[in-house]
Design a protein around this motif. Sequence first.
Motif, short mmCIF file in Angstrom:
data_model
loop_
_atom_site.label_atom_id
_atom_site.label_comp_id
_atom_site.label_asym_id
_atom_site.label_seq_id
_atom_site.Cartn_x
_atom_site.Cartn_y
_atom_site.Cartn_z
N LEU A 135 0.82 -1.21 0.00
CA LEU A 135 0.00 0.00 0.00
C LEU A 135 0.86 1.27 0.00
O LEU A 135 0.36 2.35 -0.30
CB LEU A 135 -0.91 0.02 1.24
CG LEU A 135 -2.11 -0.93 1.19
CD1 LEU A 135 -2.68 -1.13 2.60
CD2 LEU A 135 -3.18 -0.40 0.25
N ALA A 136 2.15 1.11 0.34
CA ALA A 136 3.04 2.25 0.47
C ALA A 136 3.78 2.53 -0.83
O ALA A 136 3.81 1.71 -1.75
CB ALA A 136 4.05 1.98 1.59
N ALA A 137 4.39 3.72 -0.91
CA ALA A 137 5.25 4.05 -2.05
C ALA A 137 6.44 3.10 -2.09
O ALA A 137 6.86 2.55 -1.07
CB ALA A 137 5.71 5.50 -1.94
N SER A 138 7.00 2.91 -3.28
CA SER A 138 8.17 2.06 -3.45
C SER A 138 9.09 2.70 -4.47
O SER A 138 8.85 3.82 -4.94
CB SER A 138 7.75 0.64 -3.87
OG SER A 138 6.93 0.67 -5.02
N SER A 139 10.16 2.00 -4.86
CA SER A 139 11.20 2.61 -5.69
C SER A 139 10.67 3.25 -6.96
O SER A 139 11.06 4.35 -7.35
CB SER A 139 12.25 1.55 -6.05
OG SER A 139 12.88 1.05 -4.90
#
Length: 269
Positions: A112-116
Amino acid sequence: MSWRIAIRHRTSYKYAEPVRASYNEARLTPPSVDGQHTLQATLAVTPAVRPLRYVDYWGTAVDAFDIHVPHTELVVLATSMVETALPRRVPAGISWSELAGPGVQDRFGELLAASSFVTAEPELTELGRSLRAESAPVQAGLRIAEWTHVYTSSAEARAAGKGVCQDFAHVTLALLREVGLPARYVSGYLHPAAEAEVGEAMTGESHAWVEFWAGDWVAADPTSLAEVGSRHVVLARGRDYADVRPLSGVYSGPAAEHFGVTVEVTRLG
């Protein structure tokens, strides 16, 4: 109808001067999962090495190998034979309130979170609200994949004349996560011909699509909008492309003067 597909994936690097040492990871072995069954899979490396096999955090088979002899060429050849799955029935799904519950938020926090390659962008917030409005989570997720196909195709056409599947997948993931749907990146292959003849070898490419969770996993291919099923072969899953690179590594030596990837796919049944 499910298919049986043979895959030959060759990656090569050539160097002007000898490379002294090389450390690599290959994610090129299709897993037996979700109805997909791998009948055969081999990895051959030149110069010859014996890879160490392990399963990473996301459940992907990884072949890690080091080369400590001088070499001017590195070739990684992955071959496999896979029985693919029929498209999964779209589930009824769960409600938005259930998705927002602490159990789901804790279980799928990383998806659910931001990633690269998937970052939160303010302009997506309002768009996300409109795409989920008056839709249950499953339908909203499918609407997002369809919207991404139209939007990303147009944006890429304006910028470069074409789009690539990684871009489609990353935009889709950003929107899915923005509306509260846990979502993951899937790498693999898509056989290019829906009416392929048995025994016909064709040029293929690596492909990417997405899966989102709304009580169960739902697959969507925002690049082609093809139903994810018989022509799709799964290699790896993760938060985004950074988690699933087919071949990655570091080495000591000059920059490669040649890099090439060829993929051949054959429908066997």
